[in-house]
Design an enzyme around this catalytic site. Structure first.
Site, mmCIF file in Angstrom:
data_model
loop_
_atom_site.group_PDB
_atom_site.id
_atom_site.type_symbol
_atom_site.label_atom_id
_atom_site.label_comp_id
_atom_site.label_asym_id
_atom_site.label_seq_id
_atom_site.Cartn_x
_atom_site.Cartn_y
_atom_site.Cartn_z
ATOM 1 N N LYS A 100 2.728 -3.763 6.386
ATOM 2 C CA LYS A 100 3.041 -3.811 4.963
ATOM 3 C C LYS A 100 4.537 -3.582 4.704
ATOM 4 O O LYS A 100 5.122 -4.187 3.800
ATOM 5 C CB LYS A 100 2.200 -2.786 4.202
ATOM 6 C CG LYS A 100 0.734 -3.185 4.093
ATOM 7 C CD LYS A 100 0.601 -4.490 3.338
ATOM 8 C CE LYS A 100 -0.831 -4.947 3.197
ATOM 9 N NZ LYS A 100 -0.948 -6.214 2.432
ATOM 10 N N TYR A 136 -1.090 -0.586 10.273
ATOM 11 C CA TYR A 136 -1.235 -1.255 8.975
ATOM 12 C C TYR A 136 0.007 -1.037 8.118
ATOM 13 O O TYR A 136 0.508 -1.964 7.469
ATOM 14 C CB TYR A 136 -2.473 -0.712 8.264
ATOM 15 C CG TYR A 136 -2.707 -1.267 6.883
ATOM 16 C CD1 TYR A 136 -3.192 -2.563 6.705
ATOM 17 C CD2 TYR A 136 -2.455 -0.492 5.754
ATOM 18 C CE1 TYR A 136 -3.408 -3.073 5.429
ATOM 19 C CE2 TYR A 136 -2.684 -0.991 4.476
ATOM 20 C CZ TYR A 136 -3.155 -2.277 4.327
ATOM 21 O OH TYR A 136 -3.373 -2.784 3.066
ATOM 22 N N SER A 140 0.847 -1.186 0.000
ATOM 23 C CA SER A 140 0.000 0.000 0.000
ATOM 24 C C SER A 140 0.882 1.235 0.000
ATOM 25 O O SER A 140 1.989 1.231 0.553
ATOM 26 C CB SER A 140 -0.896 0.000 1.239
ATOM 27 O OG SER A 140 -1.483 1.265 1.439
ATOM 28 N N SER A 141 0.378 2.319 -0.574
ATOM 29 C CA SER A 141 1.137 3.567 -0.583
ATOM 30 C C SER A 141 1.282 4.164 0.805
ATOM 31 O O SER A 141 2.097 5.076 1.012
ATOM 32 C CB SER A 141 0.472 4.584 -1.518
ATOM 33 O OG SER A 141 -0.861 4.832 -1.116
ATOM 34 N N CYS A 142 0.535 3.655 1.796
ATOM 35 C CA CYS A 142 0.648 4.183 3.151
ATOM 36 C C CYS A 142 1.963 3.780 3.819
ATOM 37 O O CYS A 142 2.258 4.237 4.928
ATOM 38 C CB CYS A 142 -0.528 3.744 4.014
ATOM 39 S SG CYS A 142 -0.492 2.012 4.480
ATOM 40 N N HIS A 144 -13.165 2.719 2.735
ATOM 41 C CA HIS A 144 -12.261 3.804 2.382
ATOM 42 C C HIS A 144 -13.079 5.000 1.897
ATOM 43 O O HIS A 144 -14.293 4.930 1.749
ATOM 44 C CB HIS A 144 -11.275 3.342 1.307
ATOM 45 C CG HIS A 144 -10.236 2.395 1.817
ATOM 46 N ND1 HIS A 144 -10.330 1.034 1.655
ATOM 47 C CD2 HIS A 144 -9.078 2.614 2.491
ATOM 48 C CE1 HIS A 144 -9.271 0.446 2.213
ATOM 49 N NE2 HIS A 144 -8.503 1.383 2.721
#
Length: 321
Positions: free
Chosen positions: A146, A142, A113-115, A185
């Protein structure tokens, strides 16, 4: 030139096929000729259970794995249940990656994920921004899970020479999304809220935050195409970004959703609610250099997603497996 064309007759396991991403990957792989696709629902195979995962890989012996299974949610869910997001995702990743390595999986794509990138990373965010700053606190648990997955893939490559790779998609949307009023989301949440408001004639709809944060949105079918492209054209330890290279403010996104849904009331912004990261635009130069670009415009993708949502409502309550 492709590094190696995937054998479409070889057994391919799509982990998380009931989710937004896994469902799109499964549909695309089937459409382009993969004829030995293996799936399991979470009820059939709990990926948090190491014994169950080991037994599955021993019996099925997949050659290729796309790891799209994850516990996911929006800002509220991530803020409320950080321990669950950290624990569940770490266990899923650990079990699948280690079992894949033990049982001779030759190609594996881990979807993150880009997070994973720092909250204040330079924009657009390059892949080498990883681990250079503090994370966004509303979803740091989270993100840490990742990041651990990315490092696990790198460790397996370094220790055993496996051709395993990681891809970091931007914000995703499309048919099969989670429209739950609590756990969704931002985009499916907006679609549901504006649709309900349009049908009851509500005078206004409240959107969380100030509306100023900018976000990038990728249709999940574009990501599915990217998965095959990367498995055939990318073989490096560094994660690779998958996005469209353009973003827009949440305020403009809400206005676009309202237009597509047909809602004509007022928009209000609850500034007491968190905004999250101010901007999160991915640098997609690396994947563009490999010959892949997103094809579905945001307007077209949102219109399709809204039609799907209405079809699901007509068929009965929305459920997720």
């Amino acid at each position: 030139m492709a590094l190696s064309t995937l054998d479409r007759s070889a057994r391919t396991y799509i982990a998380g096929h009931r989710g937004l991403v896994g469902g799109a990957v499964l549909r695309h792989f089937a459409r382009i000729g993969f004829d030995d696709l293996v799936t399991r629902t979470s009820a059939e195979l709990d990926l948090r259970d190491p014994v169950a995962v080991e037994t599955f890989f021993a019996e099925q012996q997949p050659a290729t794995v796309v790891l799209a299974a994850a516990k996911v949610g929006g800002i509220m869910a991530n803020s409320t249940y950080p321990a669950d997001f950290l624990s569940d995702n770490l266990r899923i990743q650990l079990n699948v990656l280690d079992a894949a390595a033990r049982h001779g999986v030759t190609k594996l794509l881990f979807l993150g994920s880009s997070c994973i990138y720092p909250k204040y990373a330079e924009q657009p965010i390059r892949e080498d921004s990883l681990l250079t700053g503090l994370l966004e606190p509303t979803n740091d648990a989270y993100a840490i899970a990742k990041i651990a997955g990315v490092l696990h893939v790198q460790a397996l490559r370094r220790q055993y020479g496996f051709h395993y790779i990681s891809a970091m998609p931007t914000n995703l949307y499309g048919p099969g999304d989670n429209f739950d009023p609590v756990g969704s989301h931002v985009l499916p949440g907006l679609i549901r809220r504006f649709d309900e408001a349009a049908r009851v004639g509500a005078e206004s709809v409240t959107v969380w935050g100030t509306g100023t944060p900018r976000r990038e949105f990728l249709h999940v079918d574009d990501l599915a195409r990217a998965c095959v492209h990367l498995l055939e054209n990318y073989d490096e330890p560094e994660p690779i970004n998958v996005g469209v290279g353009e973003d827009l403010p949440i305020r403009e996104l809400a206005q676009l959703v309202a237009e597509i849904v047909g809602y004509r009331g007022e928009l209000a912004f609850d500034t007491s609610k968190p905004d999250g990261t101010p901007r999160k635009l991915l640098d997609v130069g690396k994947i563009h250099s490999l010959g892949w670009k997103a094809q579905i415009s945001l307007r077209d993708g949102l219109s399709e997603t809204y039609r799907w949502y209405r079809q699901q409502l007509a068929a009965g309550p929305l459920e997720r497996g």
